[in-house]
Design a protein around this motif. Structure first.
Motif, mmCIF file in Angstrom:
data_model
loop_
_atom_site.group_PDB
_atom_site.id
_atom_site.type_symbol
_atom_site.label_atom_id
_atom_site.label_comp_id
_atom_site.label_asym_id
_atom_site.label_seq_id
_atom_site.Cartn_x
_atom_site.Cartn_y
_atom_site.Cartn_z
ATOM 1 N N ASP A 1 13.081 -3.226 -3.871
ATOM 2 C CA ASP A 1 11.778 -2.648 -3.426
ATOM 3 C C ASP A 1 10.898 -3.938 -3.247
ATOM 4 O OD1 ASP A 1 12.853 -0.249 -3.326
ATOM 5 O OD2 ASP A 1 11.479 0.610 -4.844
ATOM 6 N N VAL A 2 10.678 -4.366 -2.200
ATOM 7 C CA VAL A 2 9.650 -5.474 -1.691
ATOM 8 C C VAL A 2 8.285 -5.029 -1.297
ATOM 9 C CG1 VAL A 2 9.451 -7.418 -0.550
ATOM 10 C CG2 VAL A 2 11.899 -6.709 -0.829
ATOM 11 N N GLN A 3 7.265 -5.466 -2.077
ATOM 12 C CA GLN A 3 5.924 -5.211 -1.685
ATOM 13 C C GLN A 3 5.433 -6.060 -0.511
ATOM 14 O OE1 GLN A 3 4.126 -2.485 -3.363
ATOM 15 N NE2 GLN A 3 6.009 -2.064 -4.251
ATOM 16 N N CYS B 1 8.549 1.978 4.290
ATOM 17 C CA CYS B 1 8.011 3.219 3.722
ATOM 18 C C CYS B 1 6.608 3.065 3.539
ATOM 19 C CB CYS B 1 8.737 3.960 2.514
ATOM 20 S SG CYS B 1 10.504 4.314 2.860
ATOM 21 N N PHE B 2 5.691 4.192 3.908
ATOM 22 C CA PHE B 2 4.167 4.114 3.985
ATOM 23 C C PHE B 2 3.842 5.560 3.296
ATOM 24 C CE2 PHE B 2 5.243 1.480 7.591
ATOM 25 C CZ PHE B 2 4.364 0.395 7.361
ATOM 26 N N PRO C 1 2.717 0.156 0.978
ATOM 27 C CA PRO C 1 3.789 -0.243 1.736
ATOM 28 C C PRO C 1 4.988 -0.822 0.940
ATOM 29 C CG PRO C 1 2.025 -0.869 2.900
ATOM 30 C CD PRO C 1 1.416 -0.818 1.589
ATOM 31 N N VAL C 2 6.147 -0.459 0.985
ATOM 32 C CA VAL C 2 7.171 -0.822 0.391
ATOM 33 C C VAL C 2 8.383 -1.071 1.299
ATOM 34 C CG1 VAL C 2 8.033 1.316 -0.524
ATOM 35 C CG2 VAL C 2 8.614 -0.940 -1.650
ATOM 36 N N LEU C 3 8.874 -2.057 1.470
ATOM 37 C CA LEU C 3 10.380 -2.305 2.087
ATOM 38 C C LEU C 3 11.433 -2.221 0.930
ATOM 39 C CD1 LEU C 3 11.723 -3.308 4.614
ATOM 40 C CD2 LEU C 3 11.575 -5.639 3.845
ATOM 41 N N GLU C 4 12.343 -0.992 1.398
ATOM 42 C CA GLU C 4 13.383 -0.730 0.524
ATOM 43 C C GLU C 4 14.738 -1.241 1.055
ATOM 44 O OE1 GLU C 4 13.607 3.620 0.228
ATOM 45 O OE2 GLU C 4 11.752 3.566 -0.709
#
Length: 265
Positions: free
Chosen positions: A62-64, A120-121, A256-259
């Motif tokens: 998971d990237v912030q 994702c938000f 927000p996170v980029l999975e």
């Protein structure tokens, strides 16, 4: 694999029959495990072999977000340090868009191969039941800036030096976008009808010419070309708005996170 492995004992083959023999040959050749070949009914079966568990081949991270901001069609107003990110559109209301950036190359091992991605938000506010949101790859550098709006943040505040706005990137000496509202790829990486008015929203691959996986992979391979994404809503003639918690949210779980799902190259 040696010839001896494939040439099974003739006496044994005589008693197996064609179907059983084909299954054993496939197993020895590594085309499928013996148990899977047997359970699938052998060659020509329509029963699919289950995919291996995620952990057998892939890893997850998971990237912030490390930069995000809202740009407002009203002009050189900004919101790079606010608590919310906004997306809205209608002909009679100033459009709001969100720009966001993730340093994916710093979160992944060298040579990583992207297999899955979704952004994702957490919803902070909503007007109207449904809004169409598109995710496009930005093609020019920008800077989120120091300015923070307050309240519901639907209106920005006067921009300062280094703020990204509808007209300016926030880089250099008030460098401008080539096109007001941001410079981005025509093809969307994701298009989604968002119905959620609370909770979590995730944008995934659109399945068209644009592709989140392809974009993220390009950022892994060439980090210098990573300028993030822009979230926008096309004019549909009806007013709709979504607010999402930003990377500055006081609650880290709402950011927000980029999975990403990937394999090691």
């Amino acid at each position: 694999m040696s010839l001896e492995d494939l040439n099974m004992n003739r006496n044994t083959a005589t008693h197996l029959g064609r179907q059983r023999m084909l299954i054993l040959i496939m197993a020895v050749a590594g085309l499928c495990p013996l148990q899977a070949c047997n359970s699938s009914g052998g060659a020509g079966s329509n029963t699919p072999t289950p995919s291996p568990p995620l952990g057998d081949r892939f890893e997850r991270v998971d990237v912030q977000a490390d930069a995000d901001a809202v740009i407002y069609e009203t002009g050189d107003v900004a919101n790079g340090q606010g608590q919310q990110l906004l997306v809205s559109a209608r002909p009679s209301d100033p459009t709001r868009r969100t720009v966001i950036h993730f340093s994916v190359d710093q979160a992944l091992p060298e040579g990583a191969l992207i297999a899955g991605s979704r952004l994702c938000f957490s919803v902070s506010q909503a007007l109207e039941a449904t809004i169409s949101i598109e995710l496009h790859r930005i093609v020019k550098a920008w800077n989120e800036g120091p300015t923070a709006a307050s309240g519901n943040e639907r209106s920005g505040v006067m921009a300062s030096s280094g703020d990204v706005t509808w007209f300016h990137t926030g880089t250099g000496a008030w460098e401008s976008w080539e096109t007001p509202g941001g410079d981005f790829a025509v093809d969307a990486d994701s298009v989604q009808q968002v119905t959620e008015t609370a909770g979590r929203v995730c944008l995934e691959n659109s399945g068209g010419d644009g592709n989140m996986n392809t974009t993220v992979q390009s950022w892994v391979n060439s980090p210098e070309e990573n300028f993030g994404w822009i979230l926008l809503s096309p004019d549909t003639g009806s007013y709709a708005l979504r607010g999402f918690y930003s990377s500055n949210s006081v609650d880290p779980s709402m950011r927000p996170v980029l999975e990403l799902t990937y394999s090691r190259g």
